[in-house]
Design a protein around this motif. Structure first.
Motif, PDB file in Angstrom:
ATOM      1  N   ARG A 284      38.686  40.436  34.381  1.00 23.87           N
ATOM      2  CA  ARG A 284      39.726  39.968  35.308  1.00 23.87           C
ATOM      3  C   ARG A 284      41.085  40.314  34.713  1.00 23.87           C
ATOM      4  N   PRO A 285      41.733  41.321  35.276  1.00 27.60           N
ATOM      5  CA  PRO A 285      43.006  41.754  34.688  1.00 27.60           C
ATOM      6  C   PRO A 285      44.133  40.765  34.960  1.00 27.60           C
TER       7      PRO A 285
ATOM      8  N   ALA B 119      40.436  47.835  35.620  1.00 24.88           N
ATOM      9  CA  ALA B 119      40.113  46.967  34.490  1.00 24.88           C
ATOM     10  C   ALA B 119      38.627  47.025  34.144  1.00 24.88           C
ATOM     11  N   ASN B 120      37.811  47.394  35.120  1.00 23.83           N
ATOM     12  CA  ASN B 120      36.369  47.449  34.910  1.00 23.83           C
ATOM     13  C   ASN B 120      35.864  48.881  34.727  1.00 23.83           C
TER      14      ASN B 120
ATOM     15  N   HIS C 216      33.536  39.162  50.321  1.00 20.64           N
ATOM     16  CA  HIS C 216      33.454  40.218  49.295  1.00 20.64           C
ATOM     17  C   HIS C 216      33.404  39.686  47.873  1.00 20.64           C
ATOM     18  N   GLY C 217      33.399  38.364  47.720  1.00 22.05           N
ATOM     19  CA  GLY C 217      33.264  37.751  46.406  1.00 22.05           C
ATOM     20  C   GLY C 217      34.596  37.517  45.725  1.00 22.05           C
ATOM     21  N   GLU C 218      34.653  36.481  44.918  1.00 21.66           N
ATOM     22  CA  GLU C 218      35.889  36.093  44.234  1.00 21.66           C
ATOM     23  C   GLU C 218      36.469  37.227  43.404  1.00 21.66           C
ATOM     24  N   VAL C 219      35.598  37.993  42.757  1.00 23.51           N
ATOM     25  CA  VAL C 219      36.065  39.123  41.938  1.00 23.51           C
ATOM     26  C   VAL C 219      35.481  40.438  42.451  1.00 23.51           C
TER      27      VAL C 219
END
Length: 132
Positions: free
Chosen positions: A35-36, A127-128, A57-60
């Motif tokens: 999580r950037p 970030a991923n 789409h999901g929290e992250v």
């Protein structure tokens, strides 16, 4: 299609993790997502994403049972560019990669919201390790 090639192509698609053919989602687990720290437009986008996108789409951006993950190669700029996000939010989109059904237009979303949301999604992807 040549019937003799059909099975090997399907097997390769499954092995390659193509969710539209394989039926899986192939996204990282939420707990493994980096999580950037976001600022500026991406920070605005993070708040808008939480309000308008996260439920599906999901929290992250790892997806839910209601919508696909944005941390997936399908949503990188070379496949679904920034404009695709705007068009999907504004007009909705027919299901074409996933089996979640059609996405309706997002009520009350503005172009500025979507631009900021895309900045946040791209920050997550970067970030991923998905973007340079």
């Amino acid at each position: 299609m040549n019937r003799r090639l059909g099975l090997p192509i399907a097997v390769l698609a499954v092995a390659a993790g193509l969710p539209a053919l394989a039926g899986g989602v192939n996204a990282p687990e939420p707990g493994s997502v980096v999580r950037p720290e976001v600022t500026g437009e991406a920070a605005i986008g993070q708040r808008a994403y939480a309000a308008l996108c996260a439920s599906c789409h999901g929290e992250v951006a790892t997806g839910t049972d209601r919508g696909p993950p944005f941390l997936h190669p399908f949503y990188l700029p070379d496949h679904h560019g920034d404009q695709a996000f705007l068009m999907a939010a504004e007009w909705g989109v027919r299901a074409h990669h996933w089996r979640f059904g059609d996405m309706p237009p997002v009520e009350g979303v503005t172009r500025a919201d979507v631009k900021a949301i895309v900045a946040f999604v791209r920050a997550l992807q970067r970030a991923n390790g998905m973007l340079d």
